[in-house]
Write a protein that holds these residues in place. Structure first.
Motif, short mmCIF file in Angstrom:
data_model
loop_
_atom_site.label_atom_id
_atom_site.label_comp_id
_atom_site.label_asym_id
_atom_site.label_seq_id
_atom_site.Cartn_x
_atom_site.Cartn_y
_atom_site.Cartn_z
N UNK A 96 0.83 -1.21 0.00
CA UNK A 96 0.00 0.00 0.00
C UNK A 96 0.87 1.26 0.00
N UNK A 97 1.97 1.21 0.77
CA UNK A 97 2.88 2.35 0.83
C UNK A 97 3.55 2.61 -0.50
N UNK A 98 3.98 1.53 -1.16
CA UNK A 98 4.60 1.69 -2.48
C UNK A 98 3.61 2.26 -3.49
N UNK A 99 2.38 1.77 -3.44
CA UNK A 99 1.36 2.26 -4.38
C UNK A 99 1.00 3.71 -4.09
N UNK A 106 3.91 10.26 -7.25
CA UNK A 106 5.08 10.63 -8.05
C UNK A 106 5.23 9.87 -9.36
N UNK A 107 4.26 9.02 -9.67
CA UNK A 107 4.24 8.27 -10.95
C UNK A 107 5.45 7.35 -11.11
N UNK A 108 6.01 6.90 -10.02
CA UNK A 108 7.11 5.93 -10.02
C UNK A 108 7.25 5.39 -8.60
N UNK A 109 8.00 4.29 -8.48
CA UNK A 109 8.22 3.71 -7.16
C UNK A 109 9.49 4.29 -6.54
N UNK A 110 9.61 4.28 -5.21
CA UNK A 110 10.73 4.96 -4.55
C UNK A 110 12.04 4.20 -4.63
N UNK A 111 13.13 4.95 -4.57
CA UNK A 111 14.47 4.37 -4.42
C UNK A 111 14.73 4.16 -2.93
N UNK A 112 15.87 3.54 -2.61
CA UNK A 112 16.21 3.27 -1.20
C UNK A 112 16.32 4.56 -0.40
N UNK A 113 16.95 5.58 -0.98
CA UNK A 113 17.10 6.85 -0.27
C UNK A 113 15.75 7.49 0.01
N UNK A 114 14.85 7.42 -0.95
CA UNK A 114 13.53 8.01 -0.78
C UNK A 114 12.71 7.23 0.25
N UNK A 115 12.91 5.93 0.31
CA UNK A 115 12.21 5.11 1.31
C UNK A 115 12.59 5.55 2.72
N UNK A 147 5.83 -5.59 -8.30
CA UNK A 147 5.66 -4.24 -8.82
C UNK A 147 6.05 -4.20 -10.29
N UNK A 148 5.42 -3.34 -11.03
CA UNK A 148 5.74 -3.18 -12.44
C UNK A 148 7.04 -2.40 -12.59
N UNK A 149 7.72 -2.60 -13.71
CA UNK A 149 8.91 -1.82 -14.00
C UNK A 149 10.18 -2.46 -13.47
#
Length: 233
Positions: A25-28, A34-43, A71-73
């Motif tokens: 849910x957090x990733x979605x 932001x129309x993309x999934x987070x990187x480690x730093x953003x997490x 996850x897609x991508x």
């Protein structure tokens, strides 16, 4: 670059409550914003997701978690086309920033007194982006663009190791930070937190601070030998 992300922060869920369901849910949620999934730093800056360290311990890393969540991508941002494109973007930005600084220094001090990719000795590895000869003190410039405050700390730690040899310690060095979104106050706060402080002749500057610094430097006499100019900051 995430600019409004921290305005929506909520208390981080306790460690025992992280489930595949609420992590997804957090990733979605991030994807919707932001129309993309987070990187480690953003997490690590996101309070509705577990920390990257927790993800490493429990799932074996972010790439595996992305696979688990289906996850897609791209699953692993450190490999493949994504990594290649990112490297190209960084190299292009580095070239553009260094060209900008080079033109500024040429205009301010003159071509004979501005050396690009300056080698400190004959090993052809110990170098700085720019070395400037001034009548009231030579100095070197190392240009960098951190993506955020955390990345800035890592960059500086790496550069302090680079500028630790006897060759590089001969001259003052300016670490020129080119991300306009990082404020001078944030740089000062980072410096105060460092366990190993910068030396007196090592300075971190924004472009505005650097221009003020250069205004206080005196142009060398065009008839003088640059190698004989005093080394003071």
């Amino acid at each position: 670059m995430i600019t409004n992300y921290y305005l929506k922060m909520e208390p981080r869920t306790t460690k025992n409550k992280w489930t595949i369901s609420n992590i997804k849910d957090g990733f979605e949620r991030f994807f919707r914003d932001y129309s993309r999934y987070p990187t480690a730093t953003e997490i690590d800056g996101c309070d509705y997701l577990p920390s990257s360290r927790q993800i490493q311990r429990r799932f074996g890393g972010l790439p595996r978690l992305r696979e688990t969540l289906k996850l897609k991508g791209v699953h692993d941002f450190t490999k493949g086309e994504y990594s290649s494109n990112r490297a190209k973007k960084i190299n292009k930005r580095s070239y553009e920033l260094e060209t900008q600084i080079y033109r500024y220094l040429l205009d301010r001090f003159g071509k004979p007194f501005v050396h690009r990719e300056y080698l400190f000795n004959d090993d052809r590895r110990t170098r700085t982006d720019f070395f400037v000869f001034c009548s009231n003190g030579n100095f070197s410039v190392d240009v960098f663009y951190p993506s955020d405050k955390k990345n800035m700390t890592g960059c500086i730690n790496s550069k302090l190791k680079t500028y630790s040899s006897n060759h590089t310690l001969q001259y003052p060095v300016i670490f020129l930070m080119m991300n306009d979104e990082i404020q001078e106050s944030e740089i000062e706060a980072m410096i105060k937190k460092k366990t190993k402080p910068l030396k007196d002749y090592q300075k971190i500057m924004t472009m505005n601070q650097f221009k003020k610094f250069c205004e206080g430097r005196k142009n060398s006499d065009k008839s003088s030998n640059p190698t004989n100019v005093a080394q003071v900051i």
